[in-house]
Design a protein around this motif. Structure first.
Motif, PDB file in Angstrom:
ATOM      1  N   ALA A  78      17.266  28.666 -22.757  1.00  0.00           N
ATOM      2  CA  ALA A  78      17.721  28.994 -21.399  1.00  0.00           C
ATOM      3  C   ALA A  78      19.118  29.618 -21.429  1.00  0.00           C
ATOM      4  O   ALA A  78      19.424  30.535 -20.654  1.00  0.00           O
ATOM      5  CB  ALA A  78      17.712  27.745 -20.527  1.00  0.00           C
ATOM      6  N   GLY A  79      19.950  29.122 -22.336  1.00  0.00           N
ATOM      7  CA  GLY A  79      21.299  29.660 -22.457  1.00  0.00           C
ATOM      8  C   GLY A  79      21.300  31.107 -22.934  1.00  0.00           C
ATOM      9  O   GLY A  79      22.100  31.929 -22.481  1.00  0.00           O
ATOM     10  N   ILE A  80      20.389  31.421 -23.837  1.00  0.00           N
ATOM     11  CA  ILE A  80      20.286  32.799 -24.330  1.00  0.00           C
ATOM     12  C   ILE A  80      19.875  33.740 -23.203  1.00  0.00           C
ATOM     13  O   ILE A  80      20.420  34.841 -23.056  1.00  0.00           O
ATOM     14  CB  ILE A  80      19.274  32.865 -25.492  1.00  0.00           C
ATOM     15  N   ALA A  81      18.914  33.304 -22.383  1.00  0.00           N
ATOM     16  CA  ALA A  81      18.483  34.128 -21.245  1.00  0.00           C
ATOM     17  C   ALA A  81      19.626  34.318 -20.254  1.00  0.00           C
ATOM     18  O   ALA A  81      19.822  35.417 -19.715  1.00  0.00           O
ATOM     19  CB  ALA A  81      17.284  33.479 -20.566  1.00  0.00           C
ATOM     20  N   SER A  82      20.397  33.255 -20.012  1.00  0.00           N
ATOM     21  CA  SER A  82      21.535  33.356 -19.089  1.00  0.00           C
ATOM     22  C   SER A  82      22.623  34.255 -19.660  1.00  0.00           C
ATOM     23  O   SER A  82      23.245  35.040 -18.933  1.00  0.00           O
ATOM     24  CB  SER A  82      22.106  31.959 -18.820  1.00  0.00           C
ATOM     25  N   ARG A  83      22.851  34.158 -20.955  1.00  0.00           N
ATOM     26  CA  ARG A  83      23.845  35.020 -21.600  1.00  0.00           C
ATOM     27  C   ARG A  83      23.434  36.494 -21.526  1.00  0.00           C
ATOM     28  O   ARG A  83      24.272  37.370 -21.360  1.00  0.00           O
ATOM     29  CB  ARG A  83      24.039  34.574 -23.049  1.00  0.00           C
ATOM     30  N   GLN A  84      22.147  36.746 -21.620  1.00  0.00           N
ATOM     31  CA  GLN A  84      21.657  38.108 -21.472  1.00  0.00           C
ATOM     32  C   GLN A  84      21.944  38.635 -20.066  1.00  0.00           C
ATOM     33  O   GLN A  84      22.297  39.798 -19.885  1.00  0.00           O
ATOM     34  CB  GLN A  84      20.160  38.173 -21.754  1.00  0.00           C
ATOM     35  N   GLY A  85      21.786  37.754 -19.070  1.00  0.00           N
ATOM     36  CA  GLY A  85      22.117  38.141 -17.704  1.00  0.00           C
ATOM     37  C   GLY A  85      23.596  38.457 -17.555  1.00  0.00           C
ATOM     38  O   GLY A  85      23.974  39.397 -16.844  1.00  0.00           O
ATOM     39  N   ALA A  86      24.454  37.689 -18.235  1.00  0.00           N
ATOM     40  CA  ALA A  86      25.896  37.939 -18.186  1.00  0.00           C
ATOM     41  C   ALA A  86      26.235  39.285 -18.810  1.00  0.00           C
ATOM     42  O   ALA A  86      27.038  40.058 -18.265  1.00  0.00           O
ATOM     43  CB  ALA A  86      26.645  36.820 -18.902  1.00  0.00           C
ATOM     44  N   VAL A  87      25.608  39.576 -19.940  1.00  0.00           N
ATOM     45  CA  VAL A  87      25.846  40.860 -20.608  1.00  0.00           C
ATOM     46  C   VAL A  87      25.403  42.011 -19.719  1.00  0.00           C
ATOM     47  O   VAL A  87      26.105  43.023 -19.584  1.00  0.00           O
ATOM     48  CB  VAL A  87      25.113  40.901 -21.967  1.00  0.00           C
ATOM     49  N   PHE A  88      24.235  41.863 -19.085  1.00  0.00           N
ATOM     50  CA  PHE A  88      23.736  42.921 -18.203  1.00  0.00           C
ATOM     51  C   PHE A  88      24.695  43.154 -17.039  1.00  0.00           C
ATOM     52  O   PHE A  88      24.997  44.305 -16.697  1.00  0.00           O
ATOM     53  CB  PHE A  88      22.353  42.551 -17.675  1.00  0.00           C
ATOM     54  N   PHE A  89      25.186  42.087 -16.441  1.00  0.00           N
ATOM     55  CA  PHE A  89      26.101  42.237 -15.314  1.00  0.00           C
ATOM     56  C   PHE A  89      27.394  42.912 -15.755  1.00  0.00           C
ATOM     57  O   PHE A  89      27.944  43.768 -15.039  1.00  0.00           O
ATOM     58  CB  PHE A  89      26.415  40.876 -14.689  1.00  0.00           C
ATOM     59  N   MET A  90      27.890  42.565 -16.926  1.00  0.00           N
ATOM     60  CA  MET A  90      29.115  43.182 -17.428  1.00  0.00           C
ATOM     61  C   MET A  90      28.909  44.664 -17.694  1.00  0.00           C
ATOM     62  O   MET A  90      29.793  45.489 -17.431  1.00  0.00           O
ATOM     63  CB  MET A  90      29.577  42.456 -18.693  1.00  0.00           C
ATOM     64  N   LEU A  91      27.743  45.012 -18.214  1.00  0.00           N
ATOM     65  CA  LEU A  91      27.430  46.424 -18.437  1.00  0.00           C
ATOM     66  C   LEU A  91      27.382  47.195 -17.123  1.00  0.00           C
ATOM     67  O   LEU A  91      27.937  48.294 -17.007  1.00  0.00           O
ATOM     68  CB  LEU A  91      26.100  46.558 -19.169  1.00  0.00           C
ATOM     69  N   MET A  92      26.720  46.610 -16.121  1.00  0.00           N
ATOM     70  CA  MET A  92      26.596  47.285 -14.827  1.00  0.00           C
ATOM     71  C   MET A  92      27.961  47.429 -14.147  1.00  0.00           C
ATOM     72  O   MET A  92      28.258  48.461 -13.529  1.00  0.00           O
ATOM     73  CB  MET A  92      25.635  46.520 -13.925  1.00  0.00           C
ATOM     74  N   GLN A  93      28.788  46.400 -14.253  1.00  0.00           N
ATOM     75  CA  GLN A  93      30.116  46.463 -13.660  1.00  0.00           C
ATOM     76  C   GLN A  93      30.953  47.562 -14.307  1.00  0.00           C
ATOM     77  O   GLN A  93      31.695  48.282 -13.630  1.00  0.00           O
ATOM     78  CB  GLN A  93      30.821  45.112 -13.811  1.00  0.00           C
ATOM     79  N   SER A  94      30.817  47.711 -15.616  1.00  0.00           N
ATOM     80  CA  SER A  94      31.584  48.734 -16.331  1.00  0.00           C
ATOM     81  C   SER A  94      31.077  50.131 -16.037  1.00  0.00           C
ATOM     82  O   SER A  94      31.830  51.107 -16.176  1.00  0.00           O
ATOM     83  CB  SER A  94      31.517  48.475 -17.845  1.00  0.00           C
ATOM     84  N   ALA A  95      29.814  50.248 -15.645  1.00  0.00           N
ATOM     85  CA  ALA A  95      29.228  51.570 -15.393  1.00  0.00           C
ATOM     86  C   ALA A  95      29.324  51.976 -13.927  1.00  0.00           C
ATOM     87  O   ALA A  95      29.714  53.108 -13.610  1.00  0.00           O
ATOM     88  CB  ALA A  95      27.770  51.587 -15.838  1.00  0.00           C
ATOM     89  N   ILE A  96      28.989  51.078 -13.025  1.00  0.00           N
ATOM     90  CA  ILE A  96      28.883  51.439 -11.608  1.00  0.00           C
ATOM     91  C   ILE A  96      30.251  51.573 -10.947  1.00  0.00           C
ATOM     92  O   ILE A  96      30.484  52.494 -10.159  1.00  0.00           O
ATOM     93  CB  ILE A  96      28.020  50.408 -10.859  1.00  0.00           C
ATOM     94  N   GLY A  97      31.181  50.652 -11.247  1.00  0.00           N
ATOM     95  CA  GLY A  97      32.498  50.678 -10.615  1.00  0.00           C
ATOM     96  C   GLY A  97      33.226  52.006 -10.810  1.00  0.00           C
ATOM     97  O   GLY A  97      33.571  52.692  -9.830  1.00  0.00           O
ATOM     98  N   PRO A  98      33.460  52.436 -12.062  1.00  0.00           N
ATOM     99  CA  PRO A  98      34.129  53.727 -12.282  1.00  0.00           C
ATOM    100  C   PRO A  98      33.324  54.909 -11.751  1.00  0.00           C
ATOM    101  O   PRO A  98      33.896  55.908 -11.315  1.00  0.00           O
ATOM    102  CB  PRO A  98      34.264  53.790 -13.810  1.00  0.00           C
TER     103      PRO A  98
END
Length: 231
Positions: A78-98
């Motif tokens: 479950a932690g691995i799946a949650s960590r994947q969600g964190a990575v995805f959100f960080m990627l989207m934040q780095s792409a969409i914001g700028p």
């Protein structure tokens, strides 16, 4: 030492429409134009102190928010799946914001750039070079703050080398995203149209990024998108 110091005769010749397509269209060389534009862009960026503070605060708050929500997730399934969600959100934040920020700021200055270009002050390439030399390093700072805070709080990987690789990946992602946004802004008539097409592009790239559905399940005629996608 500035673009305003254009000889009167040269300015009059341009106003009369002479030599527009020739090598003497501009009173100064490309390198001089680029350096002056870089200095102007540098001054414009640092005049906006509230904008700088807002960007730093946004990166800090978002980094803390992601870090607290996914704080020290364990290494279970479950932690691995949650960590994947964190990575995805960080990627989207780095792409969409700028991406969205560039669409907004570009149209505020595009009319001025067109006016000064048509007036023979400088060319497109010096403008792009001078602007990029200032904005690329400045745009890395919010990403650096955001990733540094969230990465260690989430505990993605304890290795510092992996952290540097992850940080470099997100910086490249941010640069690719802003490049796509700049392309859209330069080829669309106004900010509204650019935002609409920009949203479509981002949704397509996200859906084919592999986070929501594996590549094998994507229709064959759409799999090529993942090969050209930066997500």
């Amino acid at each position: 030492g500035t673009l305003d110091n254009i000889p009167a005769a040269e300015e009059k010749r341009r106003c009369c429409g002479a030599g527009i397509s020739g090598p003497s269209r501009f009173a100064t060389g490309r390198w001089h134009q680029s350096m002056v534009l870089m200095r102007r862009q540098f001054l414009n960026v640092f005049r906006d102190k509230k904008g700088i503070v807002a960007n730093i605060m946004q990166s800090t708050i978002m980094g803390l928010l992601v870090g607290l929500i996914f704080l020290r997730i364990d290494r279970s399934q479950a932690g691995i799946a949650s960590r994947q969600g964190a990575v995805f959100f960080m990627l989207m934040q780095s792409a969409i914001g700028p991406f969205m920020q560039l669409l907004h700021t570009y149209f505020l200055e595009r009319r001025i750039v067109y006016h000064e270009r048509d007036g023979g002050w400088y060319g497109v390439f010096p403008y792009f070079l001078g602007k990029s030399l200032v904005e690329i390093p400045m745009s890395m700072i919010p990403t650096l703050i955001y990733v540094t805070i969230s990465y260690w709080m989430v505990d993605i990987n304890p290795s510092f080398v992996v952290f540097l690789q992850y940080l470099g990946t997100l910086i490249i992602l941010m640069l690719c995203s802003t490049s796509v946004a700049l392309c859209l802004a330069a080829t669309t008539p106004n900010g509204t149209v650019a935002a609409i097409f920009g949203g479509i592009v981002l949704i397509i790239l996200m859906l084919t990024s592999g986070f929501f559905v594996t590549t094998d399940l994507v229709p064959v005629f759409l799999r090529w998108i993942q090969d050209v996608s930066y997500l």
